[in-house]
Design an enzyme around this catalytic site. Sequence first.
Site: not given
Ligand code: FRU
Length: 516
Positions: A48, A50-51, A107, A227, A316
């Site tokens: 996985w 993400n950001d 995070f 965010e 998301w």
């Molecule tokens: C944005 C977020 C951030 C957070 C991270 C957690 O996609 O929700 O705010 O730090 O992903 O994985």
Amino acid sequence: MKLTKIIFFMFMLLLGACGDNEETDSSADVMYHHNFRPYYHYTPQANWMNDPNGMVYYDGKYHLFYQYYPYGTTWGPMHWAHTVSTDLFHWEDQGIKLYPDELGYVFSGSAVADLNNTAGFKTGNETPLVAIFTHHQNITGRQVQSLAYSNDKGDTWTKYENNPVLDNPGIADFRDPKVIWHEASQKWIMVLAVFDHIRIYSSPNLKAWELESEFGKNVGYHGGVWECPDLFPLKDEQGTVKWVMLVSLGGNENSEPNGGSATQYFIGEFDGSSFVSENEEILWADYGIDNYAGVTWSNIPEIDGRRLFIGWMSNWAYANVVPESGWRSGMTVPREIKLKKRQDNSYVLHFSPVDELNTLVDPQKTIAPETPANQIHVDYHEIIAGGSYQVEMEIIPSETDQFTISLGNELEDLTIRYSKTSGEFTIDRSNSGHVTFNNLFMHEISCDYQATGETLPLTLLIDQNSVELFINQGEKVMTALFFPRYNYKFFRLDGYTQNKFIKSFTINALKKSLIR
Ligand code: FRU
């Protein structure tokens, strides 16, 4: 058959049977690149993502860290994984650099080159790279800001012993620090997402932070938690410098502009303490649906260097269930941001693919039909079936009221439409392949646009499971994922007119020497 071949064959069969969320199909036509992995977009080798995090340019290399869960293909306790590149397309993975600890999951956050050793972390001859990130305590949900540093160009990282450097004031959403060096006041500036606004802090040394101001409670779009902010200066062609604030927004299915996650931006002034937005309308970094949490690289010379952006190419609303197998999520193509002054003297940003993308063009694989033309049909072509290509076209809006770009096969298609009457581009994914896993795949994605110029340049990037449409050199961008069951075989551009509205048209296959 040799035994090794038999074992290989059985292994492949087993692999086919194990893909999570995949449906099997015996047809020879079934997606050749079956798990949808893009060629020229960054994807993690497994599990996985993400950001994008900690983006810093140092010593000829672009560093990209990202939110990573190494034990599965859905979101979990967050780590920072690391990859580096010299050209923003060929990435060399460096493994996981920050692990969860007693302060919590790691995070999102940023990284800077501490050129003056303000934090005092320097031990050798290298400039220390310092990461500023959110520690998220899983059980309590408490979020605080922490540091880690590297004295070997990002190879190894040490968490600062006195973490956190910015404690939580009793607010649940308190995260995603982006830090910049503010030249005029000679101090570090941190923008932090705090539920429904951004807080701006300053520090002489990255360790002691003081609250300067708040921004955004009563401006911009508020359909979800704020965010992943960013703040940077940008100079337009006339030499005017403006400050830009990016803010991502975790929306719901009905949020602007097209549901779920999106990133808005503000253009205004920053005096080293507070930011004032000057734009009156709500502006989005992307009017598609799959570009979130994007921020820019630090330590590229500010003002005279390029301002480079990358976003997480997902949403998301469905990121955890898209039918990729073995890995989940890619990044958008890296984009250069430019500041443009409009006729009415207001400012907007243009986002275009970085120039390095041109180095991927395969000169042996180009389709350039005769133009001007009133339609282009590229059917059953290996470049289209290959699934990773770029289309450059110029439309003459006065010659047609509408046009449609469609890609697909006998059963499926993805359709992009433009209508002068409604003044909008739309992307229709409802028949594009796997669509039933989330409602948003049935909704049309739309973006207002008035084609006012003599010609309308469009760039379209297709890479297995993604489309990125750059309208009028990045004035507006639409990014969307799609998941064909079968290889797409045709690409068509139709205006439903005899007028030759297509001024120029080229398709280039994009290749990479290192394909994962
Ligand atoms: C944005 C977020 C951030 C957070 C991270 C957690 O996609 O929700 O705010 O730090 O992903 O994985």
